[in-house]
Design a protein around this motif. Sequence first.
Motif, PDB file in Angstrom:
ATOM      1  N   TYR A 166     107.880  62.148  72.033  1.00  0.00           N
ATOM      2  CA  TYR A 166     108.879  63.199  72.176  1.00  0.00           C
ATOM      3  C   TYR A 166     110.259  62.585  72.396  1.00  0.00           C
ATOM      4  N   PRO A 167     111.245  62.908  71.548  1.00  0.00           N
ATOM      5  CA  PRO A 167     112.610  62.469  71.826  1.00  0.00           C
ATOM      6  C   PRO A 167     113.097  63.075  73.133  1.00  0.00           C
ATOM      7  N   MET A 214     103.720  49.988  68.019  1.00  0.00           N
ATOM      8  CA  MET A 214     103.556  50.744  66.780  1.00  0.00           C
ATOM      9  C   MET A 214     104.866  50.798  66.004  1.00  0.00           C
ATOM     10  N   ALA A 215     105.963  51.032  66.724  1.00  0.00           N
ATOM     11  CA  ALA A 215     107.261  51.170  66.070  1.00  0.00           C
ATOM     12  C   ALA A 215     107.714  49.866  65.421  1.00  0.00           C
ATOM     13  N   VAL A 216     107.527  48.744  66.101  1.00  0.00           N
ATOM     14  CA  VAL A 216     107.975  47.481  65.512  1.00  0.00           C
ATOM     15  C   VAL A 216     107.096  47.104  64.326  1.00  0.00           C
ATOM     16  N   GLN A 217     105.810  47.417  64.386  1.00  0.00           N
ATOM     17  CA  GLN A 217     104.943  47.106  63.254  1.00  0.00           C
ATOM     18  C   GLN A 217     105.315  47.923  62.018  1.00  0.00           C
ATOM     19  N   LEU A 218     105.818  49.145  62.232  1.00  0.00           N
ATOM     20  CA  LEU A 218     106.147  50.020  61.116  1.00  0.00           C
ATOM     21  C   LEU A 218     107.652  50.097  60.860  1.00  0.00           C
ATOM     22  N   ASP A 267     114.623  52.758  65.352  1.00  0.00           N
ATOM     23  CA  ASP A 267     115.175  53.923  66.044  1.00  0.00           C
ATOM     24  C   ASP A 267     114.249  54.398  67.157  1.00  0.00           C
ATOM     25  N   VAL A 268     112.969  54.505  66.858  1.00  0.00           N
ATOM     26  CA  VAL A 268     111.995  54.950  67.853  1.00  0.00           C
ATOM     27  C   VAL A 268     111.799  53.874  68.917  1.00  0.00           C
ATOM     28  N   PHE A 269     111.716  52.627  68.483  1.00  0.00           N
ATOM     29  CA  PHE A 269     111.545  51.518  69.418  1.00  0.00           C
ATOM     30  C   PHE A 269     112.651  51.531  70.475  1.00  0.00           C
ATOM     31  N   ASP A 270     113.883  51.648  70.042  1.00  0.00           N
ATOM     32  CA  ASP A 270     115.002  51.585  70.975  1.00  0.00           C
ATOM     33  C   ASP A 270     115.026  52.791  71.906  1.00  0.00           C
TER      34      ASP A 270
END
Length: 380
Positions: free
Chosen positions: A49-50, A77-81, A85-88
């Motif tokens: 959730y943002p 998951m975010a860095v693998q894909l 934006d989501v990672f940060d």
Amino acid sequence: MTEHKGAFLTGQYRNLLKEYGFDEQEIDARLADTWWKLFEGGEDTRIYYPSGEDMGYMLDTGNLDVRSEGMSYGMMMAVQLDRKDVFDRLWKWTMSYMYMESGENAGYFAWSCNTDGSRLANGPAPDGEEFFAMALFFASHRWGDGNAPFNYGTQARDLLRTCLHKGEDGIGHPMWDPQNKLIKFIPNCDYSDPSYHLPHFYELFALWAYPEDRPFWIEAVAASRAYLTISCHPVTGLAPEYAYYDGTPNNERGYGHFFSDSYRVAANIGLDFEWFGADEWACEAANKIQTFFADKLPEDYRRYTVAGESFEEKALHPVGLLSTNAMASLAATGPHARASVDLFWDTPVRTGTKRYYDNCLYLFTMLALSGNYRIWFPES
């Protein structure tokens, strides 16, 4: 068996789904759809959730809290894909609300918070810290470092330094036992959780941590692999949730059996073998685990003793369990490797209130079986 050198040396990641005959475009679409369901989809599947303009959190939908485990999983998951934006967003939320700046656990992350960032606990869970560190190293290598807190590499090295040296000034406790090099269940205890053991991460920490800490991680690699061999049952391959340093189940709090935490051991064994191919024991263990579950239906999964005796209590996360059993196929050489993957492929992500843990393990399995759970090296 034929020597398996591992992706660390070869740079080649098995797409086991493709090897088993699934269409490559369909595999890619399934991976993308799984990410979408968990991070962008409807309320029956999403767990991300943002929050505000530049933050976000992973929701434990069963407990309605935010856990360091889930935040670190989401970052991996975010860095693998390649979703910086989501990672940060996840990392900024983690540093804003979970990072503890004072007290005996200063330098660690609170393991549980409300969705508004207020803390439900002031203690850490080491599985979060090790995933944070690994995800941060990969982010540094894949995207480069920015200004704090997005100086990913420095953040990872500082966190690992805290994990090893906390308590040397008499305040707090380290997350790894300095003598036996084993990760603890929580810093102020003298036992472990087999599912926390990630020797494939420690191999990389030994390369990228601060130079003075690297010898510890070299020893931790060997200690963890040895620990898994004594904590997994010699017949069933099942591991307890908590175990003493000699590998025997720790039942003091009723967690000496095979239950939710334990599922991750099969996944970790599979990924360690895929990345490093260092231990043929991994193949034997994966075969035993898959054999144990071969005649059981997911709807009848239960809590078990490590020897395989079943309790009346049903498994809380059957989709997570069948997912990790499928991920073990990266190491398995036995007759149930294909069937375990087929069962996973035929199972959709979980919906409903308990979906968080199951679907985290599900997405990790999709990444691993499609050859997309990768080591990200520094640019040369």
